[in-house]
Every structure is written in C-alpha cells, then in structure tokens.
Design a protein around this motif. Structure first.
Motif, PDB file in Angstrom:
ATOM      1  N   SER A   1      -1.381  15.247  12.117  1.00  0.00           N
ATOM      2  CA  SER A   1       0.073  15.217  11.919  1.00  0.00           C
ATOM      3  C   SER A   1       0.438  15.867  10.597  1.00  0.00           C
ATOM      4  O   SER A   1      -0.403  16.425   9.901  1.00  0.00           O
ATOM      5  N   TRP A   2       1.707  15.710  10.245  1.00  0.00           N
ATOM      6  CA  TRP A   2       2.252  16.271   9.001  1.00  0.00           C
ATOM      7  C   TRP A   2       2.113  15.308   7.820  1.00  0.00           C
ATOM      8  O   TRP A   2       2.597  15.605   6.728  1.00  0.00           O
ATOM      9  N   SER A   3       1.472  14.165   8.000  1.00  0.00           N
ATOM     10  CA  SER A   3       1.466  13.124   6.969  1.00  0.00           C
ATOM     11  C   SER A   3       0.609  13.501   5.773  1.00  0.00           C
ATOM     12  O   SER A   3      -0.302  14.324   5.857  1.00  0.00           O
ATOM     13  N   SER A   4       0.896  12.828   4.641  1.00  0.00           N
ATOM     14  CA  SER A   4       0.035  12.990   3.465  1.00  0.00           C
ATOM     15  C   SER A   4      -0.876  11.784   3.252  1.00  0.00           C
ATOM     16  O   SER A   4      -1.847  11.875   2.497  1.00  0.00           O
ATOM     17  N   ILE A   5      -0.569  10.647   3.865  1.00  0.00           N
ATOM     18  CA  ILE A   5      -1.538   9.557   3.954  1.00  0.00           C
ATOM     19  C   ILE A   5      -1.674   9.212   5.432  1.00  0.00           C
ATOM     20  O   ILE A   5      -0.686   9.195   6.162  1.00  0.00           O
ATOM     21  N   ASP A   6      -2.905   8.963   5.870  1.00  0.00           N
ATOM     22  CA  ASP A   6      -3.087   8.766   7.308  1.00  0.00           C
ATOM     23  C   ASP A   6      -2.917   7.289   7.676  1.00  0.00           C
ATOM     24  O   ASP A   6      -2.568   6.451   6.837  1.00  0.00           O
ATOM     25  N   TYR A   7      -3.131   6.981   8.938  1.00  0.00           N
ATOM     26  CA  TYR A   7      -2.874   5.645   9.458  1.00  0.00           C
ATOM     27  C   TYR A   7      -3.598   4.568   8.659  1.00  0.00           C
ATOM     28  O   TYR A   7      -3.059   3.473   8.425  1.00  0.00           O
ATOM     29  N   TYR A   8      -4.814   4.850   8.206  1.00  0.00           N
ATOM     30  CA  TYR A   8      -5.592   3.863   7.464  1.00  0.00           C
ATOM     31  C   TYR A   8      -5.273   3.867   5.968  1.00  0.00           C
ATOM     32  O   TYR A   8      -5.915   3.159   5.194  1.00  0.00           O
ATOM     33  N   GLY A   9      -4.285   4.651   5.563  1.00  0.00           N
ATOM     34  CA  GLY A   9      -3.911   4.706   4.159  1.00  0.00           C
ATOM     35  C   GLY A   9      -4.766   5.638   3.331  1.00  0.00           C
ATOM     36  O   GLY A   9      -4.676   5.633   2.096  1.00  0.00           O
ATOM     37  N   ARG A  10      -5.603   6.446   3.983  1.00  0.00           N
ATOM     38  CA  ARG A  10      -6.447   7.396   3.256  1.00  0.00           C
ATOM     39  C   ARG A  10      -5.605   8.598   2.834  1.00  0.00           C
ATOM     40  O   ARG A  10      -4.853   9.152   3.626  1.00  0.00           O
ATOM     41  N   TYR A  11      -5.785   9.006   1.574  1.00  0.00           N
ATOM     42  CA  TYR A  11      -4.999  10.107   1.037  1.00  0.00           C
ATOM     43  C   TYR A  11      -5.587  11.433   1.502  1.00  0.00           C
ATOM     44  O   TYR A  11      -6.777  11.703   1.333  1.00  0.00           O
ATOM     45  N   LYS A  12      -4.725  12.277   2.061  1.00  0.00           N
ATOM     46  CA  LYS A  12      -5.118  13.646   2.368  1.00  0.00           C
ATOM     47  C   LYS A  12      -5.001  14.493   1.100  1.00  0.00           C
ATOM     48  O   LYS A  12      -4.472  14.049   0.063  1.00  0.00           O
ATOM     49  N   ALA A  13      -5.443  15.748   1.214  1.00  0.00           N
ATOM     50  CA  ALA A  13      -5.338  16.661   0.070  1.00  0.00           C
ATOM     51  C   ALA A  13      -3.893  16.768  -0.395  1.00  0.00           C
ATOM     52  O   ALA A  13      -3.618  16.811  -1.601  1.00  0.00           O
ATOM     53  N   LEU A  14      -2.946  16.810   0.555  1.00  0.00           N
ATOM     54  CA  LEU A  14      -1.531  16.940   0.196  1.00  0.00           C
ATOM     55  C   LEU A  14      -1.104  15.829  -0.750  1.00  0.00           C
ATOM     56  O   LEU A  14      -0.348  16.067  -1.702  1.00  0.00           O
ATOM     57  N   HIS A  15      -1.561  14.608  -0.519  1.00  0.00           N
ATOM     58  CA  HIS A  15      -1.094  13.507  -1.355  1.00  0.00           C
ATOM     59  C   HIS A  15      -1.605  13.649  -2.782  1.00  0.00           C
ATOM     60  O   HIS A  15      -0.876  13.362  -3.749  1.00  0.00           O
TER      61      HIS A  15
ATOM     62  N   ARG B   1       0.835  -1.210   0.000  1.00  0.00           N
ATOM     63  CA  ARG B   1       0.000   0.000   0.000  1.00  0.00           C
ATOM     64  C   ARG B   1       0.862   1.251   0.000  1.00  0.00           C
ATOM     65  O   ARG B   1       0.605   2.222  -0.729  1.00  0.00           O
ATOM     66  N   ASP B   2       1.909   1.252   0.821  1.00  0.00           N
ATOM     67  CA  ASP B   2       2.789   2.411   0.920  1.00  0.00           C
ATOM     68  C   ASP B   2       3.458   2.724  -0.415  1.00  0.00           C
ATOM     69  O   ASP B   2       3.508   3.881  -0.846  1.00  0.00           O
ATOM     70  N   ILE B   3       4.008   1.712  -1.051  1.00  0.00           N
ATOM     71  CA  ILE B   3       4.748   1.955  -2.287  1.00  0.00           C
ATOM     72  C   ILE B   3       3.791   2.309  -3.419  1.00  0.00           C
ATOM     73  O   ILE B   3       4.130   3.120  -4.299  1.00  0.00           O
ATOM     74  N   ARG B   4       2.578   1.758  -3.408  1.00  0.00           N
ATOM     75  CA  ARG B   4       1.577   2.219  -4.382  1.00  0.00           C
ATOM     76  C   ARG B   4       1.294   3.703  -4.181  1.00  0.00           C
ATOM     77  O   ARG B   4       1.159   4.465  -5.149  1.00  0.00           O
ATOM     78  N   ALA B   5       1.183   4.112  -2.927  1.00  0.00           N
ATOM     79  CA  ALA B   5       0.923   5.531  -2.637  1.00  0.00           C
ATOM     80  C   ALA B   5       2.090   6.398  -3.079  1.00  0.00           C
ATOM     81  O   ALA B   5       1.891   7.501  -3.597  1.00  0.00           O
ATOM     82  N   ALA B   6       3.302   5.919  -2.882  1.00  0.00           N
ATOM     83  CA  ALA B   6       4.474   6.670  -3.328  1.00  0.00           C
ATOM     84  C   ALA B   6       4.483   6.813  -4.851  1.00  0.00           C
ATOM     85  O   ALA B   6       4.751   7.899  -5.387  1.00  0.00           O
ATOM     86  N   LYS B   7       4.182   5.745  -5.548  1.00  0.00           N
ATOM     87  CA  LYS B   7       4.131   5.800  -7.013  1.00  0.00           C
ATOM     88  C   LYS B   7       3.007   6.723  -7.479  1.00  0.00           C
ATOM     89  O   LYS B   7       3.168   7.471  -8.456  1.00  0.00           O
ATOM     90  N   PHE B   8       1.858   6.651  -6.796  1.00  0.00           N
ATOM     91  CA  PHE B   8       0.725   7.510  -7.145  1.00  0.00           C
ATOM     92  C   PHE B   8       1.134   8.981  -7.116  1.00  0.00           C
ATOM     93  O   PHE B   8       0.750   9.765  -7.992  1.00  0.00           O
ATOM     94  N   ALA B   9       1.910   9.371  -6.114  1.00  0.00           N
ATOM     95  CA  ALA B   9       2.298  10.775  -5.952  1.00  0.00           C
ATOM     96  C   ALA B   9       3.589  11.112  -6.691  1.00  0.00           C
ATOM     97  O   ALA B   9       4.181  12.169  -6.452  1.00  0.00           O
ATOM     98  N   ASN B  10       4.028  10.219  -7.575  1.00  0.00           N
ATOM     99  CA  ASN B  10       5.201  10.458  -8.421  1.00  0.00           C
ATOM    100  C   ASN B  10       6.488  10.614  -7.619  1.00  0.00           C
ATOM    101  O   ASN B  10       7.398  11.337  -8.015  1.00  0.00           O
TER     102      ASN B  10
END
Length: 794
Positions: A614-628, A334-343
């Motif tokens: 927090s300062w995160s762009s994806i939260d604990y449940y893997g939900r994308y914030k606006a930043l992501h 999930r993490d690496i998919r999110a990283a790829k999603f955000a380029n």
C-alpha cells in the motif's frame, strides 16, 4: 453513577445453537476466528471465505448483574457506543432499541426493565443483505462502485472501507467496539460540557464560556472549576459567567511550542436531594482556524494557530485494523508515537473509515497533532431519501451523526478543521463512475454537504473551520481541482505514471493527498504467506494482498527508472520502500521550498488496516517503512534539500522553527571514494518560518576541465551543525558504485551501532533479526569515511 457493564457474552450465527465466546470490544469475525471456526482473513487468501461468512445474521447474548445502589435510582440508562451496525437490542426479553448507525451513541431508558439479573441480546442483520435489498426511488438509482469496494455501501452508516478499498479487504463485519455502560440517577445527570474561548479581552487574558447540558435537572446549583496544566485550581465559582484566565499558557502544534491543557469541571447538585453529578473536559487555550486570504497566486489554505500561519506536515490516517474491536489504547499510542517520530504536526482522519475513539483525540491534544477531521463520507453517491428495511431515512441518520460527532470532539485543542467528505465534489465533475448520476442525487449532494452538515457544524461547533469536500476551493462544484485555491489531491505521480520530478511542476496551496506504494517489510510478508513459493509479486497471495489494480506493475516500472534489477524478492521489497521514500521526499522538499505559497503536505497514507502492499509509511504491525524514516528528516523543523537541474545545483534550507539559523555550511562535490573535488564554506542565514536558497553552483566547467569526473561517479552534499543532505546527478542505477564493504561495530549491551564504508553508500537498512527495533535513523547514507552512529529509540 456510572457502571461499566461487565458480563459474560456469547455469539452464534442466527438460528444456530453453536455458541462462541464474545469479547467486548469484539466482533463476529473476531469471535469465530478465535474459536477456529473460520480462518484468519489476513493469511493467504482467506479473506474471501470470511467475506462470505459475514453474509450471515448473528446473535450476541449475555448476562450481567446490577448492584442494589444502581437499582434504587429512579432513572437507569443503557449507553451503547460503536454498535456496528444494524441490530435490534433486547433487554430481559423486551426490545429496547433498533440501531443502524455505527458512528453514534445510543442512550436508552431501561428504568422499568433493569433488574438484578439481566439478559442483554443483540440481533445483528447482515450488512450486505440489507444494502443490496434497498430499492431506490425514481431518479435515485446509484451505480457507482469505487475501486476495490462492494456495491451499495452508501446506504449504511458503517465504515465504508469495511466493504473494501484499493488497500483493504472486503470484510463488512459486525460487533460492539466500545464498553457498554449503565448510568443511574434520581434527578441530576450532566450529559455534556462545552467550553468556548474568548481571545478578544486584551493581551494576557483568555475568557472561557462554559455551557452544559443536563438531563432531568429541575432545581440544581451548578459550579464550575478550572485547573491549570499543573493541576492547581485557578477558578471556582458560578456557572453562568465568563471565566477570565490571566497569563494563559497557550497550546501550540508540535514544533511550535508546548501543549499545556487546562481542565474544566462542572458539578450540578440538586437543591432538594443533594444528589450531584460532574463532568470534566480538557481544553488547550488557542485560536485555530484556516486562513483563506487572497494573495498573488490565488487564495491560500493555511492552518493558523494563535495568529501564526503554520506549514502542516503529516499524513492521512485510516482505521488501524479490520477487526475494529482490536484498535485499543496501545495501538493508538503506537500511532501517535510514530507521528511524533516523523515530526508530524498534523493528521487527516480520512472519511472512509471510523471516527476514532476519544483516546485518539486526547493523545493528539497532548502531542500537538492538528486534526483535519473528515466526516465519514467518501468516494460515493448518497441518497438522502433512502432507508434500510425498517429504518430511518438517511437524512435523519446523518443529522444525528453530525450532531453527536461535533459535540463529542469540539472541545479538543487538536481539532483544526471539519471536512464534509473525501473527493466527492471532484467526483461529480470528473469521475466517469459518478458524474452520470441524476440531477436529483446531485442536489442531494449539495443539500448534504453545503447546507445540512455546515448548518449543524455552525450550531454545534461554530469555532471550527468547515470545508465541504477535499479537494475543494469552497464548494458549489466550482473547480475543486484548482491548485491555486484550496486544498488539492494529486495522483498523476503513481496513477498517471508521471516521474517523481513532476511534483516540481506544481505549486499546490495545500496538498492533502498524494502518495506512492511500496511493499511491507519481509517480516510482515512472512505473516501472511503460506509457503516460500508465494514470495513472488505475481503469486496468488501477493496479488490478493495488493488491492490497487496494476499496482505491482507500476512498482516494477518505476523501479526500472531508479534502480538496477533486484537480485531477489527481498531486494525488490526494500527497493520499493526506498523508491516510495524518494517519491514523497521529492514532493515534500518542493512544497517546503515554496513555503508561503504552499502551506501543507499530508501524504497518503499513514497506516494500514491489514498486512498489504500500500501507500502507508507504517505497516499493519506498526513496522516503519523507509518512507517513515525519511519523513523524520524531510518533516524535521529544519530540513536541507538539494535541487539538481542538469549540472546546476541549488542548496536550500527550510526552517519551520521559531529560531533563525545563522551558521557555517559546507557545500561539496565528492567522488565515490569520498575525495573532495569541490568545497565552498559559507555562513548561511535562514529566517524563522522560511525557506531559503542558501547556495547555488554550476558544475559544468568542473566536469569539462576534469575528464575523470562525470555525473555518474560523483555526488554533492551540504552539511551544517548536525544536518547533512546529499544528491546525485543521475539515478542510483546509473552510478558507478562498487559493492560496499560495510564495517559494523557495536558494544555488547549497548543500543548504539557504528557503521562505516570506504565508499559511498546511498541507503543503509538496519533491522532486528527477531525483535522489531525502531532506530533513530535508518535507510541513511554513508557520505564520508567517518562512521555513522545508528542508535535505537528508547
């Protein structure tokens, strides 16, 4: 032969006969939450009850069976990894090991103890009790306690953030976080394969030098095989020679090329018994270092891959959970998919957590994510002469740790940099809680991070760049905050309450930490509140799920500068996320416009270890914030940006792709109802790996000559190909925007939505009512009467 140890395990508080089921991977906290004996620490203010419970000692006990083919072998070893942290290990009633470092692997000879039916026991000792009982030597007292943390975490080799941080709870758990193994053999056992690359053999050829380490091997034939990325064998032969790979397929970071991976397999076969063992590793053919060349501004800090300097784009990574045993493959994927999603093309593994499991590094190899790897030291003062009760000296513990970690990860194509620690060099110079400590401890710092660790890195990972601290220009307490030399951390926006545009006053060479907070999604907040009245940022629960002092007040203060007062709590949450995205976009756009001078942007932080503001762009449940979602655009290989200075507007394009851009671009000024009051169409040219100001215009005269046009009722945009960028002359709160009337269309059974409005809408937020949906675009603007297409990710 290798066997994963499968057995039935249970746990109890030491001295108690009340046993609970214990899963491996698992922990004390996880087991007693599942049994219902303690509450979930993530809900309400349960954290504090669970923290006190973790002051106990615990016993984990289990039984397992060993097959005859294993027992017949002369040598049997028990392999333990990620044992957190201090415990005595017993097999069939005999003590076989004292463990006190959660970051290493233990290999224990159990040849004379192992039998068909076995009982294995771990007696875990309270981390808090142990660290609080340390008696420092003369001139070695440590008083530093970092924000949000418990005292004395520096004395134990477990995740510092398990003792709390300014985004995480104080839950110093204990447990076993990876499967245990039994390895059995007679004479032949391979323990390590190391592949070094030679890129100086001429064009079109790469040399591989393969080294292996064995145990118990007296006389054996050793064979090496190499398989190309398609799985075809391209070499088989003697071990003691350099292997030449012709027409190599090179590994590149994401956005710069492909990520082909070769497999190297080493097989050792006994000449007397025929017994054999084999080990395989994957490698990406590449050169990867950090350029520190001098230039007109100072000294650059640039990842250089295959001779090409890249602009690093990504974020800082922390552990995904306080229940470390629950960080499974699915979470890492999930993490690496999110990283790829955000380029992203880079992640910094921050030094206050855990070294990720092997799967994480494999995924980064495959995705082209360069890893900045901190060693697990952060925001602390360390005493090399200290030891826990009955334990080894700290110096010896970390020697074993660095040796193990560097050997474990050195073959990975993704490994870009090894860093001694997080923020400790600058802390010794600037932090009031640190700089008063003794010269003896200051000398320990220099020995640890500028002698001991780099010497071990040079021995075990000589091909990987090392830097002693972050930020740093190279160590020696030599001006580590220098923006013109080395990497930087910048926190005057947020902690210093500077406006977002303050980023544009700085020209960092590589900004490896900067950030801005927001609240997690309403869905996530609903997971930890207990009643509707908790939906206030000053409620006890909301404040407990905010670990940075005065942070909620900071969010409110910044909101007043950006938006009108929110009408309800949900609007406040969304506004905080949008504001966070605006802050990070302001910083990243500026850095990318100064490509060459700045060569990296890693925002703080990527993820969360529990549900929290927090300062995160994806939260604990893997939900994308606006930043992501915004990062997907501002980290895109091609990213337009706009700079407004009074009524003068600059239009920029950053091109971090291997293709130059030659295309027609439109520059417009529009009213809130999309009437175009100015338009210029020009062909733009942007070289590859460059940032160019493609157009600029002073709108002063336009405003002076048209009384109906004002900075508060217009916006500017640029568009070319599929790219569109917009900006306003005034903050969103000061725009004269009518309440939008959104038209939403979709086809039943389709995953595409069309959204339109007759007036300008700066941010549209989409969310699935029940299921979590990741959209291809979200928090987007409507800048014309044409519908915006919002599709779901597959």
């Amino acid at each position: 032969m290798k066997r994963v140890l499968e057995g039935i395990f249970k746990i109890s508080v030491s001295g108690s006969d009340d046993w609970k089921k214990f899963d491996i991977p698992g922990s004390a906290m996880q087991s007693f939450v599942v049994s219902g004996d303690i509450p979930n620490p993530y809900i309400g203010v349960n954290e504090y009850k669970v923290r006190d419970f973790l002051d106990n000692d615990f016993v984990v006990r289990g039984v397992f069976v060993v097959e005859d083919d294993v027992l017949k072998k002369k040598k049997k070893e028990l392999i333990l990894k990620s044992i957190d942290t201090v415990c005595d290990v017993y097999l069939n009633g005999q003590k076989i090991r004292h463990c006190e470092n959660a970051h290493i692997k233990y290999r224990i000879d159990v040849s004379d103890i192992l039998k068909a039916q076995n009982e294995l026991e771990f007696r875990f000792f309270s981390a808090t009790r142990l660290v609080n009982s340390v008696k420092p030597g003369a001139d070695r007292e440590i008083t530093m306690i970092n924000t949000g943390t418990m005292a004395n975490s520096q004395y134990i080799r477990k995740s510092h953030s398990s003792f709390g941080w300014d985004w995480g709870p104080q839950l110093p758990d204990c447990g076993i976080y990876e499967p245990m193994e039994i390895i059995a053999y007679d004479e032949v056992r391979l323990d390590d394969v190391w592949v070094r690359q030679d890129h100086n053999l001429g064009e079109g050829v790469v040399g591989l030098k393969v080294f292996s380490q064995g145990i118990g091997i007296v006389e054996a034939d050793i064979k090496t095989e190499v398989f190309d990325p398609a799985g075809d064998k391209i070499y088989e032969g003697e071990f003691f020679r350099e292997i030449e790979i012709y027409n190599p397929e090179y590994w590149w970071p994401a956005g710069y090329g492909d990520q082909p991976l070769y497999t190297v397999k080493v097989t050792a076969t006994s000449r007397t018994t025929g017994e054999s063992d084999e080990l395989s590793t994957r490698v990406g053919l590449r050169t990867l270092t950090v350029s520190r060349n001098k230039d007109e501004w100072g000294k650059e800090f640039a990842f250089t891959v295959n001779g090409h300097k890249i602009f690093a784009m990504g974020a800082d990574y922390i552990p995904d959970n306080c229940f470390y045993g629950l960080i499974d493959d699915e979470t890492l994927e999930r993490d690496i998919r999110a990283a790829k999603f955000a380029n992203f093309n880079c992640l910094r593994v921050w030094g206050g957590g855990f070294y990720p499991r092997d799967k994480f590094y494999d995924l980064c190899d495959e995705a082209g994510i360069i890893l900045w790897q901190d060693f697990m030291f952060a925001c602390n003062v360390y005493d090399l002469e200290s030891s826990l009760e009955g334990g080894e000296k700290f110096r010896d513990l970390i020697k074993a740790e660095i040796r193990y970690v560097t050997k474990r990860i050195r073959n990975h194509a993704c490994l870009g940099l090894l860093c001694g620690n997080n923020e400790m060099e600058v802390a010794w110079l600037e932090w009031e809680i640190t700089k008063h400590h003794s010269d003896t401890l200051r000398k320990d710092y220099l020995e640890q991070f500028e002698e001991l660790i780099p010497d071990l890195c040079k021995r075990y990972a000589p091909d990987t760049f090392y830097v002693p601290s972050s930020p740093s220009k190279g160590g020696g307490f030599d001006d580590p905050d220098n923006e013109n030399d080395g990497d930087s951390h910048y926190w005057k926006v947020w902690h210093g309450m500077k406006p977002f545009r303050d980023y544009e006053n700085h020209y960092f060479r590589f900004l490896s930490e900067f950030g801005f907070q927001s609240f997690p999604s309403m869905k996530t907040i609903a997971e930890f509140i207990e009643k509707e009245d908790d939906l206030r940022i000053d409620s006890e629960i909301m404040e407990s799920h905010q670990k940075n002092p005065s942070a909620n007040e900071k969010i409110l203060a910044y909101l007043k500068e950006c938006f009108n007062e929110p009408g309800n709590f949900e609007e406040l949450v969304l506004d905080s996320q949008i504001m966070q995205g605006i802050a990070m976009k302001t910083a990243v756009d500026h850095m990318r416009r100064n490509r060459g001078r700045c060569m990296g942007s890693l925002y703080w932080q990527f993820n969360d270890d529990w549900p929290v503001a927090s300062w995160s762009s994806i939260d604990y449940y893997g939900r994308y914030k606006a930043l992501h979602y915004m990062a997907r655009k501002f980290y895109a290989p091609i990213a337009p940006s706009i700079v407004i200075k009074d009524k003068k507007v600059e239009f920029w394009v950053s091109n971090e792709s291997p293709q130059r851009i030659t295309t027609l671009c439109s520059f417009r000024l529009k009213t809130m109802d999309f009437k175009t009051e100015f338009e210029e169409r020009q062909e733009i040219f942007v070289p590859r790996f460059a940032a160019v100001k493609v157009f600029e215009h002073d709108f002063t005269e336009l405003f002076e000559n048209n009384s109906e046009l004002n900075p508060d009722n217009v916006f500017v945009e640029m568009s070319f190909n599929d790219y569109n960028e917009w900006a306003t002359f005034v903050p969103i709160k000061d725009l004269k925007i009518e309440t939008p009337i959104l038209k939403v269309e979709f086809e039943k059974g389709q995953k595409t939505t069309w959204i339109s409005s007759p007036t300008f809408v700066p941010y549209v937020f989409l969310e699935g009512r029940e299921e979590d949906i990741i959209f291809k675009d979200n928090f987007f603007a409507i800048t014309s009467a044409e519908p915006v297409v919002a599709g779901e990710m597959e």
